[in-house]
Structures are given as C-alpha cells and as structure tokens.
Scaffold this motif. Structure first.
Motif, PDB file in Angstrom:
ATOM      1  N   LEU A 340       0.916  -0.971  -0.018  1.00 18.18           N
ATOM      2  CA  LEU A 340      -0.084   0.085   0.120  1.00 18.18           C
ATOM      3  C   LEU A 340       1.058   1.430   0.038  1.00 18.18           C
ATOM      4  O   LEU A 340       1.831   1.251   0.750  1.00 18.18           O
ATOM      5  N   SER A 341       0.601   2.119  -0.899  1.00 10.57           N
ATOM      6  CA  SER A 341       1.227   3.623  -0.743  1.00 10.57           C
ATOM      7  C   SER A 341       0.391   4.796  -0.999  1.00 10.57           C
ATOM      8  O   SER A 341      -0.762   4.590  -1.773  1.00 10.57           O
ATOM      9  N   THR A 342       0.593   5.695  -0.148  1.00 15.91           N
ATOM     10  CA  THR A 342      -0.232   7.018  -0.117  1.00 15.91           C
ATOM     11  C   THR A 342       0.787   8.120   0.036  1.00 15.91           C
ATOM     12  O   THR A 342       1.596   8.088   0.916  1.00 15.91           O
ATOM     13  N   ASP A 343       0.290   9.168  -0.260  1.00 15.13           N
ATOM     14  CA  ASP A 343       0.694  10.296  -0.044  1.00 15.13           C
ATOM     15  C   ASP A 343      -0.301  11.622  -0.566  1.00 15.13           C
ATOM     16  O   ASP A 343      -1.039  11.347  -1.396  1.00 15.13           O
ATOM     17  N   GLY A 344       0.030  12.843  -0.092  1.00 11.60           N
ATOM     18  CA  GLY A 344      -0.905  13.952  -0.493  1.00 11.60           C
ATOM     19  C   GLY A 344      -0.208  14.389  -1.856  1.00 11.60           C
ATOM     20  O   GLY A 344       0.844  14.657  -2.088  1.00 11.60           O
ATOM     21  N   VAL A 360      -4.948   6.463  -2.597  1.00  7.77           N
ATOM     22  CA  VAL A 360      -4.357   5.289  -1.991  1.00  7.77           C
ATOM     23  C   VAL A 360      -4.152   4.429  -3.062  1.00  7.77           C
ATOM     24  O   VAL A 360      -5.232   3.826  -3.549  1.00  7.77           O
ATOM     25  N   MET A 361      -3.116   3.738  -3.165  1.00 12.70           N
ATOM     26  CA  MET A 361      -2.685   2.741  -4.344  1.00 12.70           C
ATOM     27  C   MET A 361      -2.452   1.690  -3.760  1.00 12.70           C
ATOM     28  O   MET A 361      -1.739   1.493  -2.614  1.00 12.70           O
ATOM     29  N   LEU A 362      -2.579   0.683  -4.423  1.00  9.78           N
ATOM     30  CA  LEU A 362      -2.233  -0.787  -4.056  1.00  9.78           C
ATOM     31  C   LEU A 362      -1.313  -1.394  -5.374  1.00  9.78           C
ATOM     32  O   LEU A 362      -1.657  -1.155  -6.355  1.00  9.78           O
ATOM     33  N   VAL A 363      -0.350  -2.392  -4.763  1.00  8.69           N
ATOM     34  CA  VAL A 363       0.476  -2.948  -5.692  1.00  8.69           C
ATOM     35  C   VAL A 363       0.434  -4.522  -5.529  1.00  8.69           C
ATOM     36  O   VAL A 363       0.695  -4.921  -4.435  1.00  8.69           O
ATOM     37  N   PRO A 364      -0.164  -5.180  -6.561  1.00  9.93           N
ATOM     38  CA  PRO A 364       0.159  -6.619  -6.429  1.00  9.93           C
ATOM     39  C   PRO A 364       1.522  -7.307  -6.772  1.00  9.93           C
ATOM     40  O   PRO A 364       2.081  -6.960  -7.883  1.00  9.93           O
ATOM     41  N   TYR A 365       2.211  -7.687  -5.665  1.00  8.37           N
ATOM     42  CA  TYR A 365       3.580  -8.309  -5.879  1.00  8.37           C
ATOM     43  C   TYR A 365       3.837  -9.891  -6.414  1.00  8.37           C
ATOM     44  O   TYR A 365       4.827 -10.181  -6.359  1.00  8.37           O
ATOM     45  N   ASN A 366       2.319 -10.323  -6.537  1.00 11.36           N
ATOM     46  CA  ASN A 366       2.542 -11.609  -7.342  1.00 11.36           C
ATOM     47  C   ASN A 366       3.254 -11.537  -8.697  1.00 11.36           C
ATOM     48  O   ASN A 366       3.812 -12.659  -9.057  1.00 11.36           O
ATOM     49  N   LEU A 382      -8.560   4.310  -3.099  1.00 11.77           N
ATOM     50  CA  LEU A 382      -9.402   5.206  -2.599  1.00 11.77           C
ATOM     51  C   LEU A 382      -8.735   6.578  -2.970  1.00 11.77           C
ATOM     52  O   LEU A 382      -7.664   6.881  -3.266  1.00 11.77           O
ATOM     53  N   ILE A 383      -9.714   7.572  -3.157  1.00  4.30           N
ATOM     54  CA  ILE A 383      -9.360   9.042  -3.332  1.00  4.30           C
ATOM     55  C   ILE A 383      -9.838   9.905  -2.284  1.00  4.30           C
ATOM     56  O   ILE A 383     -11.145   9.912  -2.047  1.00  4.30           O
ATOM     57  N   ILE A 384      -8.968  10.053  -1.315  1.00  2.00           N
ATOM     58  CA  ILE A 384      -9.532  11.344  -0.205  1.00  2.00           C
ATOM     59  C   ILE A 384      -9.311  12.431  -0.766  1.00  2.00           C
ATOM     60  O   ILE A 384      -8.147  12.968  -0.816  1.00  2.00           O
ATOM     61  N   SER A 385     -10.582  13.081  -0.636  1.00  2.00           N
ATOM     62  CA  SER A 385     -10.665  14.683  -1.190  1.00  2.00           C
ATOM     63  C   SER A 385     -10.082  15.576   0.036  1.00  2.00           C
ATOM     64  O   SER A 385     -10.203  15.535   1.202  1.00  2.00           O
ATOM     65  N   GLY A 386      -9.707  16.758  -0.312  1.00  2.00           N
ATOM     66  CA  GLY A 386      -9.227  17.763   0.497  1.00  2.00           C
ATOM     67  C   GLY A 386     -10.151  18.390   1.215  1.00  2.00           C
ATOM     68  O   GLY A 386     -11.282  17.816   1.465  1.00  2.00           O
ATOM     69  N   PRO A 387     -10.069  19.502   1.529  1.00  2.00           N
ATOM     70  CA  PRO A 387      -9.093  20.414   1.078  1.00  2.00           C
ATOM     71  C   PRO A 387      -7.519  20.350   1.775  1.00  2.00           C
ATOM     72  O   PRO A 387      -6.620  21.209   1.577  1.00  2.00           O
ATOM     73  N   SER A 388      -7.714  19.750   2.907  1.00  2.00           N
ATOM     74  CA  SER A 388      -6.452  19.682   3.887  1.00  2.00           C
ATOM     75  C   SER A 388      -6.276  18.010   4.021  1.00  2.00           C
ATOM     76  O   SER A 388      -6.997  17.180   3.562  1.00  2.00           O
TER      77      SER A 388
END
Length: 461
Positions: A340-344, A360-366, A382-388
């Motif tokens: 799982l990877s996420t950042d603003g 929020v991104m997911l990577v299948p490592y298979n 997921l897409i977590i909307s702002g404004p903050s």
C-alpha cells in the motif's frame, strides 16, 4: 494451425478447407454428438449448433475475424500459432484494435463462456454472476443481455464497409486516449461530436461523454461514493448511511451554504465531502479472469530464481519469514501479496492552490518485477478529497479498504482462474506500506516530530 484462411473470401477453396479443419479441431476437443459454439459473424459465439449447422453458418456469413484464439473450442492460450506472409501480418496488426476485443470480453465475463457453463462451474456473485445453463443463455437477465450486446458490438463493423474497427473497439480506443491524455469531459464531448460528423449517417456512436461513460461502465470496475463528515470524524456508510449528522461532532453531511431556493431548484442537496472507493475484490479477481495476467500471478512461486540475488520482494527476508509463519496462505501461490502506498498531492500540479488530495494505491507483488511496477499494474483503491490532509483521521477513510482486506484474509473470495479453468478461494494479505516519513506518521499514528520522532530508536536517537 494456420489461421490465414479466416481472411480469405468465403467462396475460395482455401476458406472452405480452413472451415473443415476448424470443425475437425472443435469436434476432437468435445463430444461429437453435442452442439458447439458457432463463431460466425451472425452468432458471434452466442449460439450453439451441431457441427453441420456451424459449417453452413461459416460458409454463409463468414467467421468472426477477432476469434483468432479458439478458447470456446478448448484451445489454450499459447497453443495457437498464426503463420502468414508479411502483408497478412500487417493486416493482423491493423485489425488488432478490434480483433482482441472479443477475447477481452470473454475475459471480463467468464461466467458466460460456454466452456465454463458446459463444465458445470459456477462463479460466485463476487467473481461475476452464477453460471447459466445452455438453454437459458438468452434469458431475460439484464447482465446477460448487456454482455451479448457488447459482444455484438465487438463483432459488427463500425459502419458498413469498415474493416478496421468495430463500434466497441472504437469506443474503447477513444476512452483509453481520454484517460491517458487527461482530456476533460467537455473536450472529449467535442471530439465525439467531430467523430460523428465524419461517420456515415447509419453509424451508431456515442454523442457525448455521458453516453460513452455509460457504455464503458458495463465493463465493470467502477467506484462507489461514500459521504464523509466534513471534519473527517466518520463515514456515512453501512449502518450509518442514513444518518444526517456526524455522531462525533454533530456536523451535517450536506453543504450548508446553499439556500432553500437553490436546493429546490437543483432538486437535491450537495454532500459536504465525498470519499471515492474502488472495490479491491473485483479488481483482484479480474487479474485471474484475464488470460493476459492469470499465468503471471504465480510468477513469485514458479518463475522466481532462488540464487540468492535480490530481484523481487519474494527474495527478501520479510516475504520468506511470512511464508514460514503462515503455511496455509503460502501453500496457494495464487494468494495475493499487496503493498500500500499513499501520499498527498496538489491536483493538476498547481502548488499555489491550498488543496490536498490523497490517493491510496495498491501494488500486487505476485507479478514479475518488470510488470508489477508498471503504471497499468497499480490499483487505485481510495481517493481522499481535500482541502487539507486527513492527518491522524486517515484511519476513518481507510475503513472500506481495511474491511475488504480483513475479509480477503479471513474468508477469501471465490475466483475463476482462466489458466486452470477452475474456481479457487483467493485470499490476500497486505505485506507493507510505502510512504514518506510524514505519511508514515499518519498511517501508524506515531508522532514523527519531537524527541521520540524515530519509531525505531525513540529516546535513543
């Protein structure tokens, strides 16, 4: 087997001999006393007849040009070989945009594949819809009708005389250009209007972005909108879906700036904040339902070299330690390992705007290393909307994903594997998260500031 006869005129002896070879191949792989799928242009694998009737159809209507791999007649991927001249290969490349669409539709909807239905396999609701019997394949089921309509669009020419594209392939290609090029809805509508001006009057094609999006939604893999407390306290989801105010802070889930007159004019209220959730289960199932990726999902177990060189996370200690602790999970190589990877980020690259969106991104490592890190392999969850920034409240937004991950770990999901042609229970595990230090603090709820900022050494930094 040579496929070049498929592009020959129907009155030639080469085409007739090819039809006989095809029927001989089909009858060898099934019971000669039972009907087989008809791949003619009119039926398009939607109907089943005895071999002599299929022969009449193929001579009268011709064979579907996209049916280059005879998957409905027991041919496995990799067994088909196409021998042709350079000119014929060029024609194959020209028709590739439309020719692969029929195969793609059968990958997307394997529950309608005759091999699965005849074999008595039944895919659960999560993997698709329950298998249907041969006599009911043209029933009133809405999804069945949509599948057959798309299959017809994938086989019929875009307009009379067009040999390069079908309606389905043209819409898919244009929609792909919109997504990769970042075209706005208004620009894409203008593009569709221009394309409709170029087409002859009898052509049926979407006139605007709404119609194109509605057509593409039939392929599945959409997203759900979940209303969120404007302060990020809770989700209006599941049992709390019908609540009007937040149970923590009392804030309304609707925007308060609109007047009563504006509300009555628009007919509905606008939500204060929306979380966009892309369900994970169906996307993981699609990896096994597709003939392009199904075999690659076991690479970590059967294709990874065990020579002590670190090329893939499967060579690392974390992966091997997990396998030793969870033998039941590791015993099935098709079980999925995720990161799982996420950042603003600021939308549209405009740093001057005070707005922060968190994907929020997911990577299948298979998958093998040359595939799993490609953009096409990333899964937006997921897409977590702002404004903050969601900050420490990110656990509220992650609730749908965490709920799905728990279900995939504890129960699993029935999934059809197109390679082995069987249903298996797919499970998944989140191996690790990938993020910078501030995002690490939000995900772990550990303060990354002050004297105890380092989560490893803490007071002994």
């Amino acid at each position: 087997m040579d496929r070049s006869w498929m592009k020959k005129p129907r009155h030639t002896q080469e085409y007739v001999d090819g039809v006989n070879d095809f029927l001989k191949f089909a009858c060898e792989n099934c019971d000669t006393d039972s009907p087989i799928c008809c791949p003619c242009r009119k039926c398009g694998l939607r109907k089943m007849f005895m071999p002599n009737m299929v022969y009449d159809h193929l001579i009268s209507y011709g064979i579907s040009q996209g049916y280059t791999i005879w998957h409905a007649h027991e041919e496995r991927i990799g067994e088909a070989s196409y021998h042709a001249t350079d000119a014929q290969n060029n024609n194959e490349q020209i028709n590739e945009g439309s020719g692969g669409m029929t195969t793609m539709l059968h990958d997307v909807f394997p529950m309608f594949d005759p091999q699965i239905v005849e074999g008595g396999l039944e895919i659960g609701v999560d993997a698709g819809e329950a298998g249907v019997q041969n006599e009911n394949r043209q029933g009133s089921s809405e999804r069945v009708n949509k599948f057959y309509n798309m299959l017809k669009d994938a086989d019929d020419s875009l307009y009379e005389g067009c040999t390069k594209h079908t309606k389905f392939s043209a819409i898919v290609r244009l929609w792909n250009m919109k997504c990769l090029g970042g075209l706005s809805n208004s620009i894409f509508t203008e593009l569709l209007e221009f394309v409709n001006e170029l087409l002859p009057p009898g052509a049926s094609f979407p006139k605007n972005t709404y119609e194109a999006k509605k057509y593409m939604n039939e392929l599945g893999l959409g997203y759900e909108k979940i209303l969120v407390c404007p302060n990020g306290c809770m989700l209006f989801w599941k049992d709390n879906k019908n609540l009007e105010t937040c149970m923590v802070c009392g804030a309304s889930k609707w925007k308060q700036k609109e007047s009563i007159d504006d509300r009555s004019r628009k007919g509905k209220r606008s939500p204060a904040k929306i979380l966009r959730w892309f369900p994970l289960k169906t996307r993981l199932q699609r990896l096994f339902m597709s003939s392009k990726t199904s075999s690659q999902m076991k690479w970590h177990a059967i294709g990874c070299s065990n020579d002590g060189v670190l090329r893939h996370p499967a060579d690392g200690m974390a992966w091997k330690t997990f396998n030793s602790q969870h033998d039941d999970f590791a015993s099935e190589p098709r079980n999925v390992r995720l990161g799982l990877s996420t950042d603003g980020l600021n939308p549209f690259g405009n740093m001057s705007i005070s707005y922060n969106t968190w994907p929020v991104m997911l990577v299948p490592y298979n998958l093998p290393p040359w595939i799993c890190m490609k953009r096409s392999s990333f899964m937006l969850s997921l897409i977590i909307s702002g404004p903050s920034s969601p900050s420490m409240n990110i656990n509220v937004y992650l609730e749908p994903l965490i709920s799905e991950l728990k279900e995939l770990w504890e129960v699993g999901a029935p999934t059809y594997d197109v390679c082995s042609k069987e249903i298996f229970t797919m499970r998944a595990v989140l191996m690790w998260t990938i993020n910078d230090f501030p995002a690490y603090g939000d995900l772990s709820r550990w303060s990354t500031k002050g004297r105890l900022a380092c989560p490893c050494y803490m007071g002994n930094t």
